[in-house]
Design a protein around this motif. Structure first.
Motif, mmCIF file in Angstrom:
data_model
loop_
_atom_site.group_PDB
_atom_site.id
_atom_site.type_symbol
_atom_site.label_atom_id
_atom_site.label_comp_id
_atom_site.label_asym_id
_atom_site.label_seq_id
_atom_site.Cartn_x
_atom_site.Cartn_y
_atom_site.Cartn_z
ATOM 1 N N ASN A 163 42.620 -9.633 31.318
ATOM 2 C CA ASN A 163 41.706 -9.143 30.283
ATOM 3 C C ASN A 163 42.194 -9.519 28.887
ATOM 4 O O ASN A 163 41.388 -9.846 27.997
ATOM 5 C CB ASN A 163 41.565 -7.624 30.377
ATOM 6 N N LEU A 164 43.545 -9.473 28.712
ATOM 7 C CA LEU A 164 44.106 -9.825 27.419
ATOM 8 C C LEU A 164 43.862 -11.287 27.083
ATOM 9 O O LEU A 164 43.583 -11.643 25.932
ATOM 10 C CB LEU A 164 45.609 -9.509 27.409
ATOM 11 N N ALA A 175 40.268 -11.643 25.956
ATOM 12 C CA ALA A 175 39.785 -10.698 24.941
ATOM 13 C C ALA A 175 39.388 -11.435 23.670
ATOM 14 O O ALA A 175 39.988 -12.439 23.281
ATOM 15 C CB ALA A 175 40.863 -9.669 24.629
ATOM 16 N N GLN A 233 47.261 -0.546 26.449
ATOM 17 C CA GLN A 233 47.104 -0.164 27.859
ATOM 18 C C GLN A 233 48.251 -0.718 28.707
ATOM 19 O O GLN A 233 48.750 -0.035 29.617
ATOM 20 C CB GLN A 233 45.768 -0.689 28.393
ATOM 21 N N GLY A 291 38.735 -10.835 19.637
ATOM 22 C CA GLY A 291 38.933 -9.959 18.501
ATOM 23 C C GLY A 291 40.236 -9.187 18.610
ATOM 24 O O GLY A 291 40.718 -8.867 19.701
ATOM 25 N N GLU A 292 40.814 -8.882 17.418
ATOM 26 C CA GLU A 292 42.092 -8.195 17.362
ATOM 27 C C GLU A 292 42.013 -6.768 17.896
ATOM 28 O O GLU A 292 42.949 -6.260 18.515
ATOM 29 C CB GLU A 292 42.603 -8.171 15.918
ATOM 30 N N ILE A 293 40.920 -6.091 17.657
ATOM 31 C CA ILE A 293 40.803 -4.700 18.094
ATOM 32 C C ILE A 293 40.870 -4.611 19.614
ATOM 33 O O ILE A 293 41.598 -3.785 20.191
ATOM 34 C CB ILE A 293 39.480 -4.088 17.572
ATOM 35 N N GLU A 294 40.122 -5.486 20.271
ATOM 36 C CA GLU A 294 40.116 -5.467 21.738
ATOM 37 C C GLU A 294 41.480 -5.865 22.287
ATOM 38 O O GLU A 294 41.995 -5.268 23.241
ATOM 39 C CB GLU A 294 39.034 -6.397 22.279
ATOM 40 N N ARG A 295 42.121 -6.863 21.652
ATOM 41 C CA ARG A 295 43.432 -7.307 22.114
ATOM 42 C C ARG A 295 44.467 -6.199 21.907
ATOM 43 O O ARG A 295 45.333 -5.962 22.760
ATOM 44 C CB ARG A 295 43.857 -8.570 21.369
ATOM 45 N N SER A 296 44.376 -5.505 20.768
ATOM 46 C CA SER A 296 45.308 -4.403 20.506
ATOM 47 C C SER A 296 45.117 -3.272 21.517
ATOM 48 O O SER A 296 46.102 -2.667 21.973
ATOM 49 C CB SER A 296 45.089 -3.884 19.084
ATOM 50 N N LYS A 297 43.889 -2.990 21.868
ATOM 51 C CA LYS A 297 43.601 -1.940 22.841
ATOM 52 C C LYS A 297 44.217 -2.271 24.201
ATOM 53 O O LYS A 297 44.849 -1.423 24.858
ATOM 54 C CB LYS A 297 42.101 -1.746 22.956
ATOM 55 N N ILE A 298 44.036 -3.512 24.639
ATOM 56 C CA ILE A 298 44.580 -3.918 25.950
ATOM 57 C C ILE A 298 46.099 -3.937 25.915
ATOM 58 O O ILE A 298 46.780 -3.555 26.873
ATOM 59 C CB ILE A 298 44.021 -5.304 26.347
#
Length: 289
Positions: A183-184, A187, A199, A189-196
């Motif tokens: 998923n990373l 991904a 996790q 965008g930075e927000i989505e990458r930071s979220k993963i």
């Protein structure tokens, strides 16, 4: 993904390597020779082995712990005590304690069980039968042996469960981590990458805690098996030896006479003296005549 278990989920084990001294702990056989001397998720190793008043006959094994005691009367305490100590060592035994004086002696010892009968006969041959009282008691340690074996079975079952739990934990973590990394990589965008990324960090923390927990429980179970193996060895060693005590007391000439003639020895002496006096008197009269 597996959540770590709390320390309270660990099995409770209490190990005691000593065996109970009471006769209730096993099946007791006693003989006295006398003479004129008158599986759940948790397992527990019990603190003391429970008594089993009724052991099924389907288990005919015997693990006999034998105890021996002898009380001896002798005119030569020191000499006899030395001979007995030499005899014990000659049978590959061990003296655990002794106290010897001119009037009394005490010897505590152990000898191999397989040579006990011969040792016992040797001791009896040192003293006339009237001067020794022996007692031998035997306790079957089968209930203790069964308790150890049952505890070993329970712990081994627990180990199988724990190893399976560990394997599942590792497999789930690897699968979850692989999915998060995939998923990373896709991904946007930075927000989505930071979220993963967060996790993944949480997954690693959770996994490490759970792995440490299950590893600790596996180690605990292995330590318990080692303790049970030591208890089993101690039990076998106990069965392989006979524990004994020999007490000696000095006896006077009058005591010797009492052993041979009972309460009549004084009467016998007086009669003998009377007869001796009578025949001496008759002999002196015959010389005069």
């Amino acid at each position: 993904q597996l959540t770590p278990q709390s320390p309270t989920d660990l099995p409770t084990v209490s190990v005691n390597s000593e065996y109970p001294e009471s006769a209730d702990a096993g099946i007791v056989e006693k003989s006295v020779q006398s003479n004129t001397l008158g599986v759940a998720s948790n397992f527990r190793v019990p603190d003391v082995y429970p008594s089993r008043p009724e052991i099924p006959i389907t288990d005919p094994r015997e693990f006999l712990r034998t105890d021996y005691q002898a009380n001896i009367r002798t005119r030569h305490v020191n000499d006899l005590a030395g001979t007995i100590q030499t005899t014990i060592r000659g049978f590959k035994g061990r003296i655990d304690g002794s106290n010897v004086s001119d009037k009394s002696a005490y010897i505590s010892f152990v000898v191999p069980a397989d040579s006990f009968d011969t040792f016992r006969m040797q001791i009896k041959n040192l003293i006339p039968a009237r001067f020794i009282v022996e007692s031998t008691s035997s306790t079957n340690m089968l209930s203790q042996k069964q308790s150890i074996e049952q505890s070993q079975t329970d712990v081994n079952k627990q180990l199988i469960q724990l190893r399976s739990e560990r394997a599942t934990l590792v497999a789930n973590h690897q699968r979850t981590l692989a999915e998060l990394k995939d998923n990373l990589s896709t991904a946007i965008g930075e927000i989505e990458r930071s979220k993963i990324t967060n996790q993944i960090a949480v997954e690693n923390i959770t996994y490490n805690r759970a792995l440490a927990n299950v590893n600790s429980r596996i180690q605990y179970a292995n330590d318990t098996l080692a303790s049970l193996a030591k208890q089993d060895t101690n039990l076998i060693d106990t069965v392989a030896t006979v524990r004994g005590t020999i007490n000696m007391q000095w006896i006077s000439i009058w005591g010797v006479l009492d052993l041979y003639f009972g309460g009549y020895w004084l009467v016998i002496i007086l009669v003998a003296l009377a007869l001796g006096t009578y025949f001496r008197h008759r002999y002196q009269q015959s010389l005069v005549l």
